[in-house]
Design an enzyme around this catalytic site. Structure first.
Site, PDB file in Angstrom:
ATOM      1  N   ASP A 116       0.822  -1.218   0.000  1.00 40.78           N
ATOM      2  CA  ASP A 116       0.000   0.000   0.000  1.00 40.78           C
ATOM      3  C   ASP A 116       0.851   1.261   0.000  1.00 40.78           C
ATOM      4  O   ASP A 116       0.619   2.185   0.787  1.00 40.78           O
ATOM      5  CB  ASP A 116      -0.945   0.018   1.215  1.00 40.78           C
ATOM      6  CG  ASP A 116      -1.697  -1.284   1.393  1.00 40.78           C
ATOM      7  OD1 ASP A 116      -2.021  -1.911   0.368  1.00 40.78           O
ATOM      8  OD2 ASP A 116      -1.953  -1.675   2.541  1.00 40.78           O
TER       9      ASP A 116
ATOM     10  N   GLU B 247     -11.122   0.483  -3.887  1.00 40.05           N
ATOM     11  CA  GLU B 247     -10.640   0.889  -2.566  1.00 40.05           C
ATOM     12  C   GLU B 247      -9.438   1.810  -2.755  1.00 40.05           C
ATOM     13  O   GLU B 247      -9.056   2.132  -3.882  1.00 40.05           O
ATOM     14  CB  GLU B 247     -10.261  -0.331  -1.731  1.00 40.05           C
ATOM     15  CG  GLU B 247      -9.241  -1.234  -2.383  1.00 40.05           C
ATOM     16  CD  GLU B 247      -9.020  -2.530  -1.628  1.00 40.05           C
ATOM     17  OE1 GLU B 247      -9.591  -2.694  -0.537  1.00 40.05           O
ATOM     18  OE2 GLU B 247      -8.261  -3.383  -2.129  1.00 40.05           O
TER      19      GLU B 247
END
Length: 560
Positions: free
Chosen positions: A15, A189
């Protein structure tokens, strides 16, 4: 022009959120159940990255009892040029049971990337993966996934945007639902906002955390939309370019999207940066599976792709494709030599502090249980919970960064009860690990070296592979190669290394090998190497570790 080799940050570095301030680049990555929380890396050439600290390292979060892979998710770095402050938004995922995904999101700020960081301010509990955007008019906005729990509605939910109060916390006005994704891959997302040539661009992750992962983009002339999708109808970065229809799937492994032609898999969850040389790159996560398998022990690593803007104002990879590459062109006029040993570790514990790359699962590091002070020249670890514990395991670990390496230590340990142990091992989470440890023999009259293993929560004691350790001191080496591990030892500094037992299959210590439902990824927190100690007796025992080394065997091509 030099080439940058991916991954730029190997091992657990998922991420990634990248920013540039001047000529300095910073990346923040997720840490889940590990502390200190939120790794922050620095580079000046985009090729070589060094850990410079952690954003949450002063008790801001308590991760004891966290069911992995919950914990600290998807940190987002930003820089407000008006106030010259660094901001970091993050989610604390506290519950994933019943797919409720209860997560509180916060933001911290600092005048320097190395801190000190402010106390967290609360943003929302609507979902996870928050990102901040500082607009030119001084307003601040948050984008996040609104997690959907209603039966019959498209999961995982909408990407939502709201103005945010960075002084007092919370949002201003209402959340605006802007999209459920820009392609048919679903599972939108990790939204991130940018502004370029009069448009607001929304970069999102899609396709789930598995082999269909990708980066999607949409744009709007106003921040709350409507956002038009990239006209290709496909991700702008992925490892698996073939078309996929997966709307409504909240997340999945999508093993059918494995790309046998690519060493890089799962490319997705991207973050955009504009360089001082007027170039554009996206940092994103990726994985490298074991040879001939679809298991990824190193978890999700950080890579980089070079980008450009098309004539009609869309972002795409520099070569015009959407297939993520293992090598990309470096910065113009910025020579680089990508170091091949920068992720090796060699700590002899001769300083007051130990290597900052050491992380601890669930609990915080504290001098009361781990220090170099009580026995100078050694790292002393006081034993605590069994390694099955999610509360107080006494583990000091570093990220595995290669599929071919050795981890080695020398320790002295004096057990006086069968519940006292110390040693070195491989660790994924509390249910999955391998531990070569000094312990009492079952006769309770001498010390032995023996291997203990946890596999999907089952305790496996390798009773038949045992060697006596007459002076309570041993050197232990674990040789890891493509999902196998061999334990070796020697009892004096000049002795020949001996194998303990046979080579063990530890491929299950991977994202796909742990507790996954059929068709889903079992975890996404990656393999670690560790030294540690257990005391389920009187909490009085400790182990003294003389050194800790990790050597990656990159000459075999495991990093390429």
């Amino acid at each position: 022009m030099t080439q940058i080799q991916n991954p730029i940050i190997p091992g657990m570095a998922p991420d990634p959120s990248i920013i540039r301030v001047g000529a300095d680049y910073y990346i923040a990555t997720s840490t889940f159940h590990w502390t200190p929380a939120v790794q922050i890396f620095h580079s000046t050439d985009l090729a070589n990255w060094q850990l410079v600290g952690y954003a949450l390292n002063h008790g801001e979060v308590d991760l004891r009892g966290t069911n992995t892979p919950a914990g600290i998710w998807a940190p987002h770095l930003s820089y407000d040029s008006r106030t010259q402050k660094y901001w970091l938004a993050y989610s604390h995922m506290q519950n994933m049971a019943g797919r409720e995904f209860n997560s509180d999101s916060f933001a911290v700020s600092a005048d320097s990337i190395t801190g000190p960081w402010s106390k967290p301010i609360y943003l929302t509990s609507i979902g996870f993966d928050p990102a901040l955007f500082h607009d030119a008019d001084g307003k601040h906005y948050a984008a996040i996934l609104e997690w959907e729990t209603r039966t019959g509605y498209q999961a995982p939910g909408h990407i939502v945007i709201a103005e945010v109060d960075l002084k007092n916390g919370g949002i201003i006005g209402d959340w605006h639902r802007v999209t459920t994704g820009f392609t048919t891959r679903g599972c939108a997302e990790a939204p991130q906002l940018y502004k370029h040539n009069g448009y607001y661009y929304l970069l999102i992750a899609a396709g789930g955390t598995g082999y269909a992962h990708g980066v999607e983009i949409g744009r709007s002339q106003t921040i709350f939309g409507p956002y038009e999708p990239n006209p290709t109808g496909e991700p702008i970065i992925t490892s698996s370019p073939q078309h996929l229809f997966s709307l409504g799937d909240p997340d999945a492994g999508h093993f059918e999207m494995f790309n046998p032609q690519s060493l890089m898999q799962k490319a997705g969850h991207g973050s955009l940066v504009h360089t001082q040389t007027d170039e554009w790159y996206v940092a994103h996560l990726m994985s490298r599976p074991l040879a001939g398998q679809k298991k990824n022990p190193l978890g999700r690593e950080t890579s980089l792709q070079k980008m450009h803007w098309t004539a009609d104002g869309w972002l795409e990879m520099a070569d015009g494709s959407n297939l993520a590459k293992m090598h990309v062109d470096g910065l113009k006029d910025v020579p680089v030599h990508q170091a091949t040993t920068q992720f090796d570790i060699n700590d002899d514990f001769n300083n007051d502090t130990y290597d900052p790359r050491f992380m601890t699962p669930y609990r915080t590091q504290d001098a009361a249980w781990v220090n170099t002070i009580e026995n100078p020249g050694h790292l002393r670890i006081h034993g605590h919970n069994s390694f099955f514990s999610q509360v107080n395991p006494a583990i000091m670990a570093t990220r595995a960064t290669s599929l071919d390496y050795t981890v080695q230590t020398k320790l002295t340990f004096h057990p006086d009860h069968y519940s006292e142990t110390a040693g070195v091992g491989l660790y994924y989470d509390s249910n999955n690990w391998l531990y070569a440890r000094l312990c009492q023999a079952d006769t309770e009259d001498h010390t032995v070296l023996r291997v203990l293993q946890a596999k999907l929560g089952e305790r496996i004691d390798h009773l038949t592979d045992e060697v006596t350790v007459p002076n309570d001191t041993a050197e232990i080496r674990l040789a890891y190669h493509q999902g196998t591990a061999q334990v070796l030892y020697r009892l004096t500094d000049t002795a020949t290394w001996q194998a303990l037992g046979t080579t063990l299959d530890v491929a299950y210590l991977s994202d796909e090998g742990v507790n996954g439902a059929p068709g889903e990824i079992g975890g996404f927190t990656a393999l670690f190497n560790f030294i540690g100690s257990v005391d389920a007796h009187q909490l009085t025992s400790f182990a003294d570790f003389d050194y800790y080394t990790v050597k990656n065997n990159l000459e075999r091509g495991t990093h390429l």
